[in-house]
Design a protein around this motif. Structure first.
Motif, PDB file in Angstrom:
ATOM      1  N   LEU A   1      15.288   3.536   0.531  1.00  0.00           N
ATOM      2  CA  LEU A   1      14.373   2.970   1.516  1.00  0.00           C
ATOM      3  C   LEU A   1      14.160   1.479   1.296  1.00  0.00           C
ATOM      4  CD1 LEU A   1      11.726   5.826   1.844  1.00  0.00           C
ATOM      5  CD2 LEU A   1      13.567   5.225   3.422  1.00  0.00           C
ATOM      6  N   GLN A   2      14.091   1.059   0.030  1.00  0.00           N
ATOM      7  CA  GLN A   2      13.924  -0.374  -0.225  1.00  0.00           C
ATOM      8  C   GLN A   2      15.192  -1.154   0.112  1.00  0.00           C
ATOM      9  OE1 GLN A   2      10.699  -1.452  -3.353  1.00  0.00           O
ATOM     10  NE2 GLN A   2      12.017   0.034  -4.368  1.00  0.00           N
ATOM     11  N   ASP A   3      16.337  -0.501  -0.012  1.00  0.00           N
ATOM     12  CA  ASP A   3      17.590  -1.145   0.378  1.00  0.00           C
ATOM     13  C   ASP A   3      17.636  -1.379   1.889  1.00  0.00           C
ATOM     14  OD1 ASP A   3      20.282  -2.112  -0.233  1.00  0.00           O
ATOM     15  OD2 ASP A   3      20.999  -0.327   0.790  1.00  0.00           O
ATOM     16  N   ILE A   4      16.999  -0.491   2.641  1.00  0.00           N
ATOM     17  CA  ILE A   4      17.005  -0.605   4.099  1.00  0.00           C
ATOM     18  C   ILE A   4      15.878  -1.506   4.601  1.00  0.00           C
ATOM     19  CG2 ILE A   4      16.751   0.660   6.277  1.00  0.00           C
ATOM     20  CD1 ILE A   4      17.949   3.106   4.855  1.00  0.00           C
ATOM     21  N   PHE A   5      14.664  -1.331   4.050  1.00  0.00           N
ATOM     22  CA  PHE A   5      13.478  -1.971   4.618  1.00  0.00           C
ATOM     23  C   PHE A   5      12.879  -3.094   3.774  1.00  0.00           C
ATOM     24  CE2 PHE A   5      13.400   2.440   6.329  1.00  0.00           C
ATOM     25  CZ  PHE A   5      13.603   2.119   7.670  1.00  0.00           C
ATOM     26  N   GLY A   6      13.408  -3.315   2.582  1.00  0.00           N
ATOM     27  CA  GLY A   6      12.847  -4.346   1.726  1.00  0.00           C
ATOM     28  C   GLY A   6      11.934  -3.758   0.662  1.00  0.00           C
ATOM     29  N   VAL A   7      11.410  -4.625  -0.177  1.00  0.00           N
ATOM     30  CA  VAL A   7      10.624  -4.205  -1.339  1.00  0.00           C
ATOM     31  C   VAL A   7       9.287  -3.598  -0.913  1.00  0.00           C
ATOM     32  CG1 VAL A   7       9.430  -5.061  -3.395  1.00  0.00           C
ATOM     33  CG2 VAL A   7      11.713  -5.903  -2.838  1.00  0.00           C
ATOM     34  N   ILE A   8       8.871  -2.572  -1.616  1.00  0.00           N
ATOM     35  CA  ILE A   8       7.541  -1.987  -1.450  1.00  0.00           C
ATOM     36  C   ILE A   8       6.561  -2.816  -2.271  1.00  0.00           C
ATOM     37  CG2 ILE A   8       6.094   0.024  -1.970  1.00  0.00           C
ATOM     38  CD1 ILE A   8       8.578   1.772  -1.404  1.00  0.00           C
ATOM     39  N   THR A   9       5.521  -3.318  -1.625  1.00  0.00           N
ATOM     40  CA  THR A   9       4.572  -4.206  -2.295  1.00  0.00           C
ATOM     41  C   THR A   9       3.206  -3.574  -2.545  1.00  0.00           C
ATOM     42  OG1 THR A   9       3.945  -5.144  -0.149  1.00  0.00           O
ATOM     43  CG2 THR A   9       5.681  -6.278  -1.398  1.00  0.00           C
ATOM     44  N   GLU A  10       2.975  -2.406  -1.950  1.00  0.00           N
ATOM     45  CA  GLU A  10       1.735  -1.661  -2.200  1.00  0.00           C
ATOM     46  C   GLU A  10       2.090  -0.194  -2.388  1.00  0.00           C
ATOM     47  OE1 GLU A  10      -1.581  -2.375   0.554  1.00  0.00           O
ATOM     48  OE2 GLU A  10      -0.350  -3.965   1.440  1.00  0.00           O
ATOM     49  N   ALA A  11       1.475   0.451  -3.363  1.00  0.00           N
ATOM     50  CA  ALA A  11       1.742   1.875  -3.590  1.00  0.00           C
ATOM     51  C   ALA A  11       0.586   2.497  -4.343  1.00  0.00           C
ATOM     52  CB  ALA A  11       3.035   2.059  -4.378  1.00  0.00           C
ATOM     53  N   ASP A  12       0.294   3.724  -4.001  1.00  0.00           N
ATOM     54  CA  ASP A  12      -0.757   4.477  -4.694  1.00  0.00           C
ATOM     55  C   ASP A  12      -0.411   5.955  -4.584  1.00  0.00           C
ATOM     56  OD1 ASP A  12      -2.995   4.992  -6.163  1.00  0.00           O
ATOM     57  OD2 ASP A  12      -4.409   4.134  -4.723  1.00  0.00           O
ATOM     58  N   GLY A  13      -0.971   6.763  -5.449  1.00  0.00           N
ATOM     59  CA  GLY A  13      -0.620   8.180  -5.412  1.00  0.00           C
ATOM     60  C   GLY A  13      -1.660   9.076  -6.042  1.00  0.00           C
ATOM     61  N   ILE A  14      -1.515  10.348  -5.757  1.00  0.00           N
ATOM     62  CA  ILE A  14      -2.315  11.401  -6.384  1.00  0.00           C
ATOM     63  C   ILE A  14      -1.348  12.380  -7.014  1.00  0.00           C
ATOM     64  CG2 ILE A  14      -3.924  13.304  -6.007  1.00  0.00           C
ATOM     65  CD1 ILE A  14      -5.049  11.749  -3.627  1.00  0.00           C
ATOM     66  N   CYS A  15      -1.506  12.637  -8.300  1.00  0.00           N
ATOM     67  CA  CYS A  15      -0.593  13.509  -9.042  1.00  0.00           C
ATOM     68  C   CYS A  15      -1.358  14.685  -9.627  1.00  0.00           C
ATOM     69  CB  CYS A  15       0.084  12.731 -10.178  1.00  0.00           C
ATOM     70  SG  CYS A  15       0.791  11.169  -9.661  1.00  0.00           S
TER      71      CYS A  15
ATOM     72  N   ALA B   1      16.654  -3.147  -8.954  1.00  0.00           N
ATOM     73  CA  ALA B   1      16.257  -1.784  -9.304  1.00  0.00           C
ATOM     74  C   ALA B   1      14.824  -1.714  -9.837  1.00  0.00           C
ATOM     75  CB  ALA B   1      17.210  -1.220 -10.353  1.00  0.00           C
ATOM     76  N   THR B   2      14.321  -2.814 -10.359  1.00  0.00           N
ATOM     77  CA  THR B   2      13.009  -2.811 -11.002  1.00  0.00           C
ATOM     78  C   THR B   2      11.853  -2.431 -10.081  1.00  0.00           C
ATOM     79  OG1 THR B   2      13.715  -4.391 -12.693  1.00  0.00           O
ATOM     80  CG2 THR B   2      11.355  -4.280 -12.240  1.00  0.00           C
ATOM     81  N   PRO B   3      11.846  -2.856  -8.799  1.00  0.00           N
ATOM     82  CA  PRO B   3      10.746  -2.436  -7.918  1.00  0.00           C
ATOM     83  C   PRO B   3      10.598  -0.924  -7.789  1.00  0.00           C
ATOM     84  CG  PRO B   3      11.900  -4.294  -6.945  1.00  0.00           C
ATOM     85  CD  PRO B   3      12.711  -3.863  -8.130  1.00  0.00           C
ATOM     86  N   VAL B   4      11.674  -0.175  -7.961  1.00  0.00           N
ATOM     87  CA  VAL B   4      11.574   1.293  -7.911  1.00  0.00           C
ATOM     88  C   VAL B   4      10.650   1.783  -9.017  1.00  0.00           C
ATOM     89  CG1 VAL B   4      12.829   3.462  -8.168  1.00  0.00           C
ATOM     90  CG2 VAL B   4      13.826   1.608  -6.837  1.00  0.00           C
ATOM     91  N   ASN B   5      10.849   1.273 -10.232  1.00  0.00           N
ATOM     92  CA  ASN B   5       9.980   1.686 -11.344  1.00  0.00           C
ATOM     93  C   ASN B   5       8.546   1.222 -11.129  1.00  0.00           C
ATOM     94  OD1 ASN B   5      12.820   1.742 -12.688  1.00  0.00           O
ATOM     95  ND2 ASN B   5      11.482   2.787 -14.155  1.00  0.00           N
ATOM     96  N   TRP B   6       8.377   0.036 -10.541  1.00  0.00           N
ATOM     97  CA  TRP B   6       7.020  -0.441 -10.249  1.00  0.00           C
ATOM     98  C   TRP B   6       6.306   0.534  -9.314  1.00  0.00           C
ATOM     99  CZ3 TRP B   6       4.208  -1.797  -5.928  1.00  0.00           C
ATOM    100  CH2 TRP B   6       3.016  -2.497  -6.154  1.00  0.00           C
ATOM    101  N   VAL B   7       6.993   0.950  -8.266  1.00  0.00           N
ATOM    102  CA  VAL B   7       6.393   1.883  -7.305  1.00  0.00           C
ATOM    103  C   VAL B   7       6.062   3.213  -7.970  1.00  0.00           C
ATOM    104  CG1 VAL B   7       6.799   3.198  -5.186  1.00  0.00           C
ATOM    105  CG2 VAL B   7       7.521   0.816  -5.328  1.00  0.00           C
ATOM    106  N   MET B   8       7.006   3.756  -8.741  1.00  0.00           N
ATOM    107  CA  MET B   8       6.755   5.053  -9.381  1.00  0.00           C
ATOM    108  C   MET B   8       5.602   4.972 -10.372  1.00  0.00           C
ATOM    109  SD  MET B   8      10.434   6.878  -9.942  1.00  0.00           S
ATOM    110  CE  MET B   8      11.037   5.690 -11.151  1.00  0.00           C
ATOM    111  N   ASP B   9       5.550   3.905 -11.150  1.00  0.00           N
ATOM    112  CA  ASP B   9       4.467   3.769 -12.120  1.00  0.00           C
ATOM    113  C   ASP B   9       3.122   3.600 -11.427  1.00  0.00           C
ATOM    114  OD1 ASP B   9       6.391   4.007 -14.016  1.00  0.00           O
ATOM    115  OD2 ASP B   9       6.092   2.054 -14.953  1.00  0.00           O
ATOM    116  N   ARG B  10       3.097   2.926 -10.274  1.00  0.00           N
ATOM    117  CA  ARG B  10       1.865   2.820  -9.502  1.00  0.00           C
ATOM    118  C   ARG B  10       1.453   4.192  -8.981  1.00  0.00           C
ATOM    119  NH1 ARG B  10      -1.942  -0.673  -9.264  1.00  0.00           N
ATOM    120  NH2 ARG B  10      -2.217  -0.289  -7.033  1.00  0.00           N
ATOM    121  N   ILE B  11       2.414   4.942  -8.452  1.00  0.00           N
ATOM    122  CA  ILE B  11       2.099   6.270  -7.908  1.00  0.00           C
ATOM    123  C   ILE B  11       1.572   7.198  -8.997  1.00  0.00           C
ATOM    124  CG2 ILE B  11       3.139   8.356  -6.919  1.00  0.00           C
ATOM    125  CD1 ILE B  11       4.993   6.494  -5.309  1.00  0.00           C
ATOM    126  N   LEU B  12       2.160   7.103 -10.188  1.00  0.00           N
ATOM    127  CA  LEU B  12       1.746   7.977 -11.295  1.00  0.00           C
ATOM    128  C   LEU B  12       0.503   7.462 -12.013  1.00  0.00           C
ATOM    129  CD1 LEU B  12       5.165   8.971 -12.942  1.00  0.00           C
ATOM    130  CD2 LEU B  12       3.783  10.260 -11.303  1.00  0.00           C
TER     131      LEU B  12
END
Length: 327
Positions: A194-208, A313-324
């Motif tokens: 998705l980031q390859d198609i639409f650009g970097v995700i700059t906000e993320a939050d989650g419930i685990c 590739a680093t923004p992927v980890n940023w998003v996942m760590d924010r979600i978690l």
């Protein structure tokens, strides 16, 4: 033509089935050494694939003068260590996804790559598969009109090994090794696409949550996020759902239609517009990492460009760590 002689750190299932043979299928590339901490595994892989050298010590493989590029195919907790060792030795690196077990470790790899001027690539191979190239083309062609929302839905029942009946759990369910549970193993592919198609995700939050109680890692995750262009998205992952809820789907909603596709099953792409429904089948190569590995090698040889770098590739980890909720 510059010849790329690879050394593998790790030679388990991924190197066996998805990536390993592809390194010998590209002109000017071959595998000259493999390493595993287990002698039987290293020697066995070398014998099966005709690799001339094998090691049980990563530093010895990195120091081998016949090796001029390193493939790191170990669990994520050791990615940063091995990648940095290779970069400091002046040898380019191709690392399995995710880049590391945390955003902080990704940042460490990027700093060393920048300091040394040695490139580091990451195995987000789905970007380069024909199936997902077709998805990207449909979006970029404007068939859907303005994109207004993106949704990820993934659900699967527990696997037999998830019950730990023999007293052990897969490394993917050990956060100290994998960075998280199955979410940290599977979501990177979806988020990177998705980031390859639409650009970097700059906000993320989650419930685990852990609803199944089979292991300590999260087994149910809900998230919301926003891309740099303002596009909102959401995701739902469940790894303990009933068979009736099994799902592997990303939906891209536009003002003129909807595009749905799977990430792991490669089911026919489904395009719905005012003109009706289309189901598009796209075949992928036998070794799914072949297209990206070819691009990495051509980049190292000086006549190509691979965009799947450690920085991208680093923004992927940023998003996942924010979600978690890691920070």
């Amino acid at each position: 033509m510059k010849l790329i002689h690879w050394g593998f750190i790790g030679c388990g299932e991924v190197a066996e089935l998805k990536s390993g043979p592809a390194f010998n299928d590209v002109a000017g590339s071959d595998v000259v050494a493999v390493m595993s901490r287990t002698e039987k595994r290293a020697r066995g892989y070398a014998e099966r694939h005709g690799v001339p050298k094998w090691y049980t010590d990563a530093q010895e493989l990195i120091d081998d003068s016949d090796v001029n590029a390193i493939y790191v195919a170990t669990p994520p907790a050791t990615h940063a260590t091995y990648a940095i060792m290779a970069l400091r030795a002046g040898k380019p690196v191709y690392v399995e996804k995710p880049l590391a077990a945390s955003y902080d470790d990704c940042a460490r790899i990027n700093r060393v790559s920048l300091e040394t001027g040695v490139p580091c690539f990451v195995a987000y191979y789905r970007r380069y598969l024909p199936y997902f190239q077709r998805v990207k083309k449909i979006v970029r062609d404007g068939t859907l009109g303005k994109i207004v929302n993106v949704q990820i839905r993934f659900s699967t029942p527990p696997r037999e090994q998830d019950y730990g009946r023999d007293g052990t759990l897969p490394w993917r369910l050990q956060p100290e090794i994998s960075g998280g549970g199955y979410f940290y193993d599977l979501a990177p592919h979806q988020l990177d696409l998705l980031q390859d198609i639409f650009g970097v995700i700059t906000e993320a939050d989650g419930i685990c949550a852990n609803r199944g109680g089979l292991y300590e890692a999260e087994d149910s995750v809900s998230a919301c996020f926003r891309f740099e262009n303002g596009l909102p998205g959401s995701g739902s992952w469940c790894f303990v759902g009933h068979e009736s809820a099994r799902e592997d789907r990303i939906s891209i909603l536009g003002e003129q239609g909807t595009l749905s596709f799977s990430v792991f099953n490669y089911e026919p792409i489904r395009l719905l517009t005012s003109d009706g429904e289309q189901r598009i089948t796209v075949a992928n190569p036998s070794y799914v990492q072949l297209p990206i590995i070819r691009t990495v090698i051509e980049d190292l040889q000086g006549f190509g460009l691979c965009t799947a770098t450690s920085a991208s590739a680093t923004p992927v980890n940023w998003v996942m760590d924010r979600i978690l909720g890691k920070f």
